[in-house]
Motif scaffolding. Sequence first.
Motif, PDB file in Angstrom:
ATOM      1  N   SER A  12       0.827  -1.216   0.000  1.00 57.13           N
ATOM      2  CA  SER A  12       0.000   0.000   0.000  1.00 57.13           C
ATOM      3  C   SER A  12       0.862   1.267   0.000  1.00 57.13           C
ATOM      4  CB  SER A  12      -0.918   0.021   1.226  1.00 57.13           C
ATOM      5  OG  SER A  12      -1.870  -1.016   1.160  1.00 57.13           O
ATOM      6  N   ASP A  13       0.495   2.187  -0.874  1.00 49.34           N
ATOM      7  CA  ASP A  13       1.110   3.517  -0.873  1.00 49.34           C
ATOM      8  C   ASP A  13       0.351   4.471   0.031  1.00 49.34           C
ATOM      9  OD1 ASP A  13       3.087   2.976  -3.031  1.00 49.34           O
ATOM     10  OD2 ASP A  13       1.285   2.762  -4.264  1.00 49.34           O
ATOM     11  N   LEU A  14      -0.938   4.161   0.237  1.00 48.07           N
ATOM     12  CA  LEU A  14      -1.797   5.037   1.046  1.00 48.07           C
ATOM     13  C   LEU A  14      -2.865   4.200   1.733  1.00 48.07           C
ATOM     14  CD1 LEU A  14      -2.958   7.881   1.848  1.00 48.07           C
ATOM     15  CD2 LEU A  14      -4.267   7.801  -0.281  1.00 48.07           C
ATOM     16  N   VAL A  15      -3.107   4.515   3.007  1.00 47.50           N
ATOM     17  CA  VAL A  15      -4.208   3.898   3.749  1.00 47.50           C
ATOM     18  C   VAL A  15      -5.188   4.983   4.155  1.00 47.50           C
ATOM     19  CG1 VAL A  15      -4.878   2.664   5.840  1.00 47.50           C
ATOM     20  CG2 VAL A  15      -2.817   1.968   4.601  1.00 47.50           C
ATOM     21  N   PHE A  16      -6.455   4.797   3.803  1.00 45.01           N
ATOM     22  CA  PHE A  16      -7.540   5.646   4.290  1.00 45.01           C
ATOM     23  C   PHE A  16      -8.152   4.965   5.517  1.00 45.01           C
ATOM     24  CE2 PHE A  16      -7.743   7.016  -0.243  1.00 45.01           C
ATOM     25  CZ  PHE A  16      -7.705   8.403  -0.066  1.00 45.01           C
ATOM     26  N   LEU A  17      -8.345   5.746   6.587  1.00 43.87           N
ATOM     27  CA  LEU A  17      -8.995   5.232   7.788  1.00 43.87           C
ATOM     28  C   LEU A  17     -10.361   5.891   7.929  1.00 43.87           C
ATOM     29  CD1 LEU A  17      -5.931   5.417  10.213  1.00 43.87           C
ATOM     30  CD2 LEU A  17      -6.749   3.417   8.937  1.00 43.87           C
ATOM     31  N   CYS A  18     -11.417   5.111   7.774  1.00 38.81           N
ATOM     32  CA  CYS A  18     -12.798   5.611   7.873  1.00 38.81           C
ATOM     33  C   CYS A  18     -13.432   4.973   9.099  1.00 38.81           C
ATOM     34  CB  CYS A  18     -13.591   5.267   6.614  1.00 38.81           C
ATOM     35  SG  CYS A  18     -12.822   5.784   5.082  1.00 38.81           S
ATOM     36  N   LEU A  19     -12.976   5.416  10.256  1.00 41.57           N
ATOM     37  CA  LEU A  19     -13.275   4.702  11.491  1.00 41.57           C
ATOM     38  C   LEU A  19     -13.835   5.624  12.571  1.00 41.57           C
ATOM     39  CD1 LEU A  19      -9.932   2.703  11.493  1.00 41.57           C
ATOM     40  CD2 LEU A  19     -12.190   1.751  10.984  1.00 41.57           C
ATOM     41  N   PRO A  20     -14.556   5.059  13.542  1.00 43.37           N
ATOM     42  CA  PRO A  20     -15.118   5.866  14.635  1.00 43.37           C
ATOM     43  C   PRO A  20     -14.034   6.315  15.618  1.00 43.37           C
ATOM     44  CG  PRO A  20     -15.604   3.549  14.975  1.00 43.37           C
ATOM     45  CD  PRO A  20     -14.974   3.652  13.615  1.00 43.37           C
ATOM     46  N   PRO A  21     -14.362   7.259  16.494  1.00 40.33           N
ATOM     47  CA  PRO A  21     -13.377   7.750  17.468  1.00 40.33           C
ATOM     48  C   PRO A  21     -12.733   6.615  18.266  1.00 40.33           C
ATOM     49  CG  PRO A  21     -15.327   9.130  17.509  1.00 40.33           C
ATOM     50  CD  PRO A  21     -15.648   7.962  16.624  1.00 40.33           C
ATOM     51  N   GLY A  22     -11.415   6.713  18.426  1.00 42.95           N
ATOM     52  CA  GLY A  22     -10.664   5.725  19.192  1.00 42.95           C
ATOM     53  C   GLY A  22     -10.115   4.576  18.384  1.00 42.95           C
ATOM     54  N   LYS A  23     -10.637   4.372  17.165  1.00 42.30           N
ATOM     55  CA  LYS A  23     -10.210   3.229  16.352  1.00 42.30           C
ATOM     56  C   LYS A  23      -9.059   3.565  15.399  1.00 42.30           C
ATOM     57  CE  LYS A  23     -13.067   0.292  18.101  1.00 42.30           C
ATOM     58  NZ  LYS A  23     -12.538  -0.795  18.965  1.00 42.30           N
ATOM     59  N   SER A  24      -9.031   4.796  14.886  1.00 41.77           N
ATOM     60  CA  SER A  24      -7.976   5.146  13.937  1.00 41.77           C
ATOM     61  C   SER A  24      -6.598   5.024  14.571  1.00 41.77           C
ATOM     62  CB  SER A  24      -8.176   6.566  13.407  1.00 41.77           C
ATOM     63  OG  SER A  24      -9.288   6.646  12.547  1.00 41.77           O
ATOM     64  N   MET A  25      -6.456   5.484  15.819  1.00 43.23           N
ATOM     65  CA  MET A  25      -5.137   5.418  16.446  1.00 43.23           C
ATOM     66  C   MET A  25      -4.696   3.972  16.669  1.00 43.23           C
ATOM     67  SD  MET A  25      -6.038   7.101  20.142  1.00 43.23           S
ATOM     68  CE  MET A  25      -7.613   6.843  20.958  1.00 43.23           C
ATOM     69  N   GLU A  26      -5.647   3.069  16.876  1.00 44.63           N
ATOM     70  CA  GLU A  26      -5.290   1.660  17.008  1.00 44.63           C
ATOM     71  C   GLU A  26      -4.730   1.126  15.687  1.00 44.63           C
ATOM     72  OE1 GLU A  26      -8.695  -0.464  18.352  1.00 44.63           O
ATOM     73  OE2 GLU A  26      -8.809   0.594  20.289  1.00 44.63           O
ATOM     74  N   TYR A  27      -5.342   1.518  14.574  1.00 44.20           N
ATOM     75  CA  TYR A  27      -4.857   1.066  13.271  1.00 44.20           C
ATOM     76  C   TYR A  27      -3.515   1.702  12.931  1.00 44.20           C
ATOM     77  CZ  TYR A  27      -8.803  -1.745  11.679  1.00 44.20           C
ATOM     78  OH  TYR A  27      -9.730  -2.752  11.519  1.00 44.20           O
ATOM     79  N   VAL A  28      -3.345   2.982  13.250  1.00 45.25           N
ATOM     80  CA  VAL A  28      -2.057   3.633  12.997  1.00 45.25           C
ATOM     81  C   VAL A  28      -0.956   2.937  13.794  1.00 45.25           C
ATOM     82  CG1 VAL A  28      -0.730   5.771  13.279  1.00 45.25           C
ATOM     83  CG2 VAL A  28      -3.075   5.864  12.407  1.00 45.25           C
ATOM     84  N   LYS A  29      -1.235   2.631  15.033  1.00 46.86           N
ATOM     85  CA  LYS A  29      -0.269   1.914  15.869  1.00 46.86           C
ATOM     86  C   LYS A  29       0.083   0.564  15.248  1.00 46.86           C
ATOM     87  CE  LYS A  29       0.407   0.588  20.745  1.00 46.86           C
ATOM     88  NZ  LYS A  29       0.664  -0.853  20.608  1.00 46.86           N
ATOM     89  N   TYR A  30      -0.931  -0.160  14.782  1.00 47.49           N
ATOM     90  CA  TYR A  30      -0.712  -1.463  14.143  1.00 47.49           C
ATOM     91  C   TYR A  30       0.134  -1.324  12.878  1.00 47.49           C
ATOM     92  CZ  TYR A  30      -1.872  -5.701  11.494  1.00 47.49           C
ATOM     93  OH  TYR A  30      -1.808  -6.846  10.749  1.00 47.49           O
ATOM     94  N   LEU A  31      -0.179  -0.321  12.067  1.00 42.24           N
ATOM     95  CA  LEU A  31       0.570  -0.124  10.825  1.00 42.24           C
ATOM     96  C   LEU A  31       2.036   0.200  11.104  1.00 42.24           C
ATOM     97  CD1 LEU A  31      -2.099   1.937   8.837  1.00 42.24           C
ATOM     98  CD2 LEU A  31      -1.300  -0.369   8.267  1.00 42.24           C
ATOM     99  N   ILE A  32       2.267   1.091  12.049  1.00 43.41           N
ATOM    100  CA  ILE A  32       3.643   1.474  12.377  1.00 43.41           C
ATOM    101  C   ILE A  32       4.416   0.290  12.940  1.00 43.41           C
ATOM    102  CG2 ILE A  32       5.041   2.910  13.926  1.00 43.41           C
ATOM    103  CD1 ILE A  32       2.875   5.060  13.657  1.00 43.41           C
ATOM    104  N   GLU A  33       3.784  -0.478  13.816  1.00 40.21           N
ATOM    105  CA  GLU A  33       4.448  -1.644  14.412  1.00 40.21           C
ATOM    106  C   GLU A  33       4.779  -2.700  13.367  1.00 40.21           C
ATOM    107  OE1 GLU A  33       1.706  -2.852  17.402  1.00 40.21           O
ATOM    108  OE2 GLU A  33       2.514  -1.494  18.932  1.00 40.21           O
ATOM    109  N   ASN A  34       4.042  -2.679  12.254  1.00 42.06           N
ATOM    110  CA  ASN A  34       4.288  -3.638  11.173  1.00 42.06           C
ATOM    111  C   ASN A  34       5.059  -3.014  10.012  1.00 42.06           C
ATOM    112  OD1 ASN A  34       2.741  -6.435  11.607  1.00 42.06           O
ATOM    113  ND2 ASN A  34       1.565  -4.802  12.586  1.00 42.06           N
ATOM    114  N   ASP A  35       5.787  -1.931  10.330  1.00 37.35           N
ATOM    115  CA  ASP A  35       6.754  -1.328   9.417  1.00 37.35           C
ATOM    116  C   ASP A  35       6.121  -0.777   8.135  1.00 37.35           C
ATOM    117  OD1 ASP A  35       9.412  -0.561   9.005  1.00 37.35           O
ATOM    118  OD2 ASP A  35       9.825  -2.300   7.726  1.00 37.35           O
ATOM    119  N   TYR A  36       4.914  -0.201   8.271  1.00 37.25           N
ATOM    120  CA  TYR A  36       4.263   0.436   7.135  1.00 37.25           C
ATOM    121  C   TYR A  36       5.034   1.693   6.722  1.00 37.25           C
ATOM    122  CZ  TYR A  36       0.745   3.014   4.451  1.00 37.25           C
ATOM    123  OH  TYR A  36       0.089   3.732   3.475  1.00 37.25           O
ATOM    124  N   LYS A  37       5.312   1.832   5.432  1.00 32.21           N
ATOM    125  CA  LYS A  37       6.139   2.932   4.930  1.00 32.21           C
ATOM    126  C   LYS A  37       5.347   3.983   4.149  1.00 32.21           C
ATOM    127  CE  LYS A  37       9.969   0.922   6.315  1.00 32.21           C
ATOM    128  NZ  LYS A  37      10.694   1.441   7.495  1.00 32.21           N
TER     129      LYS A  37
END
Length: 356
Positions: free
Chosen positions: A74-99
Amino acid sequence: MKEIKISIAGASGITGIELLKIIDKHKYSRVIAALSRTFDGKKISSVFKNTLNLKNNNNIFFKDFFSSSDIKESDLVFLCLPPGKSMEYVKYLIENDYKGKIIDLGSDFRLNNPEDYEEWYGNKHILKEMLPRFVYGLPELNKKAIKNADYVANPGCYPTSAILALAPVMALKDLKFGSVIIDSKSGVSGAGRKLKEEYLFLNISENFFAYSPLKHRHIPEMEQELRKISGSVDKISFIPHLLPVNRGIFTTIYIGGTNITEITGITDRIKTSYNNLYKNEVFIKFIEGDIPRISDVSGTNSAHIGFMADYRTSTIKIFSVIDNILKGASGQAVQNMNLMFNLSEEEGLDMQGTCN
């Protein structure tokens, strides 16, 4: 140009489906992963028949997580999520070396101060260190920063309609005022797909009512961004209402207690400020003393803005309309994507609106 590979979390929500439809018309991008825990394993077009006519993204199946290959490709991830969920996905992406890059259509990264987030959203922010890295994605006011950003916080729908309307007036340094009242009416699609009694047809049809009149979550976002434009802004009063229409926002703003009777040529100066700020902005139409209508922007990524100076009460009255799903969410997200990848802002967003 190299194809932009896109993944969407929350793809089965209203903003997620709208993103899929816009990206299908985008010459330089393609969706490679669409997440939905509710519809995991189902073909998108079998669930949402309004995607049957997609040409380039018509064979996508929902999944419930991003695979390692999704993250890598992925070159870009869109997060269409309710409050509190986007940061969980960002954390997951960063921990999995998303560039790649991220555009968050949710609310987790709009507020600069984590204490404000915790006060207004009732959640602890788990990625406070990431907040400075997210650029507030209002393209007409923040274009340069968005172009250079890896992470963008897409504005809320109400703040988009209000901030775009207020910015040219707030930029007049000799204008003094006592209060800013923002009165917005939104179509029911702004509430998302969640099932609530007040959103049922029998309750919304032929009806009209206010909600969250004291502490709507978009208030700190508006106050934060308006303070960046004018140090004179402290607190605003904001009252949202629900309209018995599918989509669209009509915002009326009252700037009260002004000194407009003391400033020579203030009406012309306000017009000049709008024209100077938005003259090169393809999605903003300043219509001066006319009052815009939701039907003029429904199905487009445009904002129409008009104003009047009420000298009798020393009040500036501003009128703003947007499509809450497009300029207020998915359309603006694609506009931000275009800037981040050095494309024309209009790519994929050449929409003529709905018939009236």
